[in-house]
Write an enzyme that holds these catalytic residues in place. Structure first.
Site, PDB file in Angstrom:
ATOM      1  N   ASP A   1      48.152  40.921  28.448  1.00 46.13           N
ATOM      2  CA  ASP A   1      47.811  40.647  29.845  1.00 46.13           C
ATOM      3  C   ASP A   1      49.096  40.380  30.616  1.00 46.13           C
ATOM      4  O   ASP A   1      49.988  39.667  30.134  1.00 46.13           O
ATOM      5  CB  ASP A   1      46.874  39.441  29.924  1.00 46.13           C
TER       6      ASP A   1
ATOM      7  N   ASN B   1      50.843  40.775  43.293  1.00 42.41           N
ATOM      8  CA  ASN B   1      50.049  41.372  44.377  1.00 42.41           C
ATOM      9  C   ASN B   1      50.243  40.621  45.690  1.00 42.41           C
ATOM     10  O   ASN B   1      50.418  41.226  46.765  1.00 42.41           O
ATOM     11  CB  ASN B   1      48.565  41.365  44.002  1.00 42.41           C
TER      12      ASN B   1
ATOM     13  N   HIS C   1      49.506  45.309  47.111  1.00 37.72           N
ATOM     14  CA  HIS C   1      48.724  45.940  46.049  1.00 37.72           C
ATOM     15  C   HIS C   1      49.367  47.225  45.531  1.00 37.72           C
ATOM     16  O   HIS C   1      49.169  47.584  44.364  1.00 37.72           O
ATOM     17  CB  HIS C   1      47.302  46.222  46.536  1.00 37.72           C
TER      18      HIS C   1
ATOM     19  N   ASP D   1      49.910  48.006  41.703  1.00 33.86           N
ATOM     20  CA  ASP D   1      49.538  49.231  40.988  1.00 33.86           C
ATOM     21  C   ASP D   1      50.731  49.808  40.236  1.00 33.86           C
ATOM     22  O   ASP D   1      50.595  50.294  39.106  1.00 33.86           O
ATOM     23  CB  ASP D   1      49.001  50.275  41.972  1.00 33.86           C
TER      24      ASP D   1
ATOM     25  N   GLU E   1      44.495  43.856  34.773  1.00 39.69           N
ATOM     26  CA  GLU E   1      45.862  43.836  34.252  1.00 39.69           C
ATOM     27  C   GLU E   1      45.856  43.596  32.751  1.00 39.69           C
ATOM     28  O   GLU E   1      46.807  43.091  32.175  1.00 39.69           O
ATOM     29  CB  GLU E   1      46.706  42.770  34.966  1.00 39.69           C
TER      30      GLU E   1
END
Length: 230
Positions: free
Chosen positions: A107, A115, A120, A124, A150
């Site tokens: 993770d 973010n 965002h 990504d 994630e």
């Protein structure tokens, strides 16, 4: 005698007429065959020109649907559905051949902070960045998937828990040493991980996933950027 003299030429004329009629019928049949051949050839050409691209387009669309059903659109890794299918097959092979099977759950640490701080799009990019490293640093036989926002998982055939732990730490270090460059900024990314083995008595992957998930959150609670064993 006059009748005989009259019938002979008439018979010849009728015979000649029949021959000429037969020749015309044969010519007509030949013409019909030529026209039919041209029609068939035209249909085949039209089918090749019109329907071949249509078939190719349908085939490409079917391939795209199949890929979309199995792969995550953002990371390019397998999605959860495909991972579950492969995991079930791997468990079946493990039962038959007494093969070891382990998994790693990873993770991204503080992903929400990335973010919130950079947007965002950069978030990504961070997922793609980590995905590329995981894929590049794992074996061809390993199944690498993105199963959450994630969150990633690796299924490792013929690997015991110690081997999986070594790979998890290798991946963790590689990611921490490979900052993401975005908008002229270097963004450090770290991973927390949990490692678990699939037991021979396990009928599906869910128990091992739960064990790895629990180990992962233990790594989060203990300070992140580390790997814990289930």
């Amino acid at each position: 005698m006059a009748e005989s003299d009259l019938l002979a030429p008439l018979h010849n004329i009728v015979g000649q007429y029949e021959r000429e009629s037969l020749d015309k019928v044969n010519d007509l049949r030949l013409a019909q065959s030529v026209v039919l051949g041209i029609i068939i050839l035209t249909i085949l050409i039209e089918a090749f020109i019109i329907f071949r691209p249509m078939v190719d387009k349908v085939s490409r669309y079917a391939s795209k649907l199949q890929r979309d059903a199995n792969f995550d659109y953002l990371s390019g890794l397998l999605n959860r559905r495909a991972f579950q299918i492969i995991a079930q097959q791997s468990i079946g092979a493990g039962h038959r051949y007494n093969r070891q099977l382990s998994l790693i759950m990873l993770d991204i640490d503080f992903f929400k902070r990335i973010n919130d701080s950079y947007g965002h799009e950069v978030g990504d990019s961070a997922i793609k960045h980590v995905s590329n490293i995981l894929k590049a640093e794992s074996r061809e036989s390993d199944c690498v998937a993105r199963i959450g926002g994630e969150e990633f998982v690796l299924l490792l055939p013929d690997t015991d828990r110690d081997g999986a732990e070594k790979l998890a730490n290798k991946l963790r270090i590689k990611v921490s040493e490979s900052p993401l460059v975005a908008n002229n900024d270097e963004i450090e990314i770290t991973l927390s991980g949990g490692v678990a083995s699939v037991r021979l008595e396990d009928k599906n992957i869910e128990i091992a996933l739960s064990d790895a998930d629990e180990a992962l959150y233990r790594a989060k609670r203990n300070g992140r950027n580390q790997v814990q064993l289930a």
